[in-house]
Design a protein around this motif. Sequence first.
Motif, PDB file in Angstrom:
ATOM      1  N   THR A  78       1.025  -1.344  -0.147  1.00 27.64           N
ATOM      2  CA  THR A  78      -0.007  -0.025   0.032  1.00 27.64           C
ATOM      3  C   THR A  78       0.905   1.142  -0.110  1.00 27.64           C
ATOM      4  OG1 THR A  78      -1.832  -1.213   1.151  1.00 27.64           O
ATOM      5  CG2 THR A  78      -1.910   1.106   1.129  1.00 27.64           C
ATOM      6  N   ASP A  94      -5.907  -1.255  -4.573  1.00 29.33           N
ATOM      7  CA  ASP A  94      -5.203  -1.833  -3.261  1.00 29.33           C
ATOM      8  C   ASP A  94      -6.273  -2.813  -2.611  1.00 29.33           C
ATOM      9  OD1 ASP A  94      -3.433  -2.043  -1.318  1.00 29.33           O
ATOM     10  OD2 ASP A  94      -3.968  -0.508  -0.235  1.00 29.33           O
ATOM     11  N   ASP A  95      -5.549  -4.065  -2.887  1.00 28.35           N
ATOM     12  CA  ASP A  95      -6.509  -5.140  -2.054  1.00 28.35           C
ATOM     13  C   ASP A  95      -7.788  -5.603  -2.211  1.00 28.35           C
ATOM     14  OD1 ASP A  95      -4.744  -6.799  -0.542  1.00 28.35           O
ATOM     15  OD2 ASP A  95      -4.739  -5.316   1.173  1.00 28.35           O
TER      16      ASP A  95
HETATM   17 MG   LIG Z   1      -2.148  -2.624   2.215  1.00 31.32          MG
END
Ligand SMILES: [Mg+2]
Length: 367
Positions: free
Chosen positions: A37, A316-317
């Motif tokens: 991240t 992100d994810d």
């Molecule tokens: Mg992360």
Amino acid sequence: MYIHSIKLHNFRNYEDETFSFDPAVNLIVGENAQGKTNLLEAACALSTMKLFRTGQKKEGLRFGTETGSVSGVFSAEDRDITLELCLSRTRPMEVWKNGVRLRRQSEAAGLLRTVLFCPDDLMLVRAGAAARRRFLDAALCQLRPQYAAALAEYERVLAHKLRILKDAEEKPALLDLLDDFTLRLCRLGAIVVRYRAYYVRKLAGRAAALHAEAAPHETLTAAYRTVSTVTDPYAPVQAIEADLQRHAFSHRAAEIASKSCLSGPHKDDLELTLNGVSAGSFASQGQARTAALALKLAERELFRDEDGAYPVLLLDDVLSELDRRRQDFVLNRLGTGQVLITCCEAETAERSRAGRVFQIAGGRILP
Ligand SMILES: [Mg+2]
Ligand SMILES: Nc1ncnc2c1ncn2[C@@H]1O[C@H](COP(=O)(O)OP(=O)(O)OP(=O)(O)O)[C@@H](O)[C@H]1O
């Protein structure tokens, strides 16, 4: 629009590392807390001049260091641009473009266009209005530099007015300044309202169409809700300003009594309905997620309309949070733009047709 490379120096958990990206799909894989991240935060900072996880830029400096930087080379409208963001614990951030120091950070905002999509965005429908305002602001600040400038000034004046309201009990003379601040807020607020209204109108159409593809039996509507006295948010700014003033001055006493700013577009919302009922209150978990996906993908398409090219998508994810059907809904709409995808397991890699895979551990790329 794509990022060639990003170089990090003393940024978050990175000491010195350089990423050279594929123009299409890039996968960033690693265990928890390795720096995935953090890398997306750096990419986002190159476009927004902000760190998306904090309002304090110095928090981006690696623990125990005094200075650090995020530099990126990207191509925008067929030219290559180098931006360097220099962070310092004691001084404001400096921004260098192609080796020349810029006077204002805002001159560099939006040169690189990015759309960030993280698990929090899947809560967009359920979250409070603040999250939806941030969603609108993130896009508008990149697309419309004048909006970014007006909003920044609005927030500054708002903070000042709040200070006056809080301190007025001890220093009543401060109240002499109050009306002047209210007028300034109305002037800036009118600019904010008008830009938001036009943007939401475009966004709503796109989001409804995307949502209908994912969930053919449901209708998503998105409507802009602002200060109640604003009769026409598309009107010229002077008209909106007058509407805002009426509301603000009728709440003057209440603002002093409650020591808070009750009137203005800092209370705006993007009202969402599914099949005619409030999505925030009644949507199921799955419905809310689908609506959020439609909104985020619509945002990306509006950037493409504007620029003729997709912005860089930072996922992100998100994929791991979605079931297979919704993963495909996202992946099938990536089109030709560049994507940086973070995930913990490499399994998603094959399904996203990654051009390049980065294995990250402890702020380093593994060979
Ligand atoms: Mg992360
Ligand atoms: N200013 C900083 N200096 C040094 N390390 C930092 C700083 N800020 C954050 N970190 C560290 O960076 C690490 C990794 O953060 P990051 O959010 O990038 O992880 P991640 O790989 O995305 O993990 P996850 O899979 O859990 O989301 C954390 O352990 C955090 O403590």
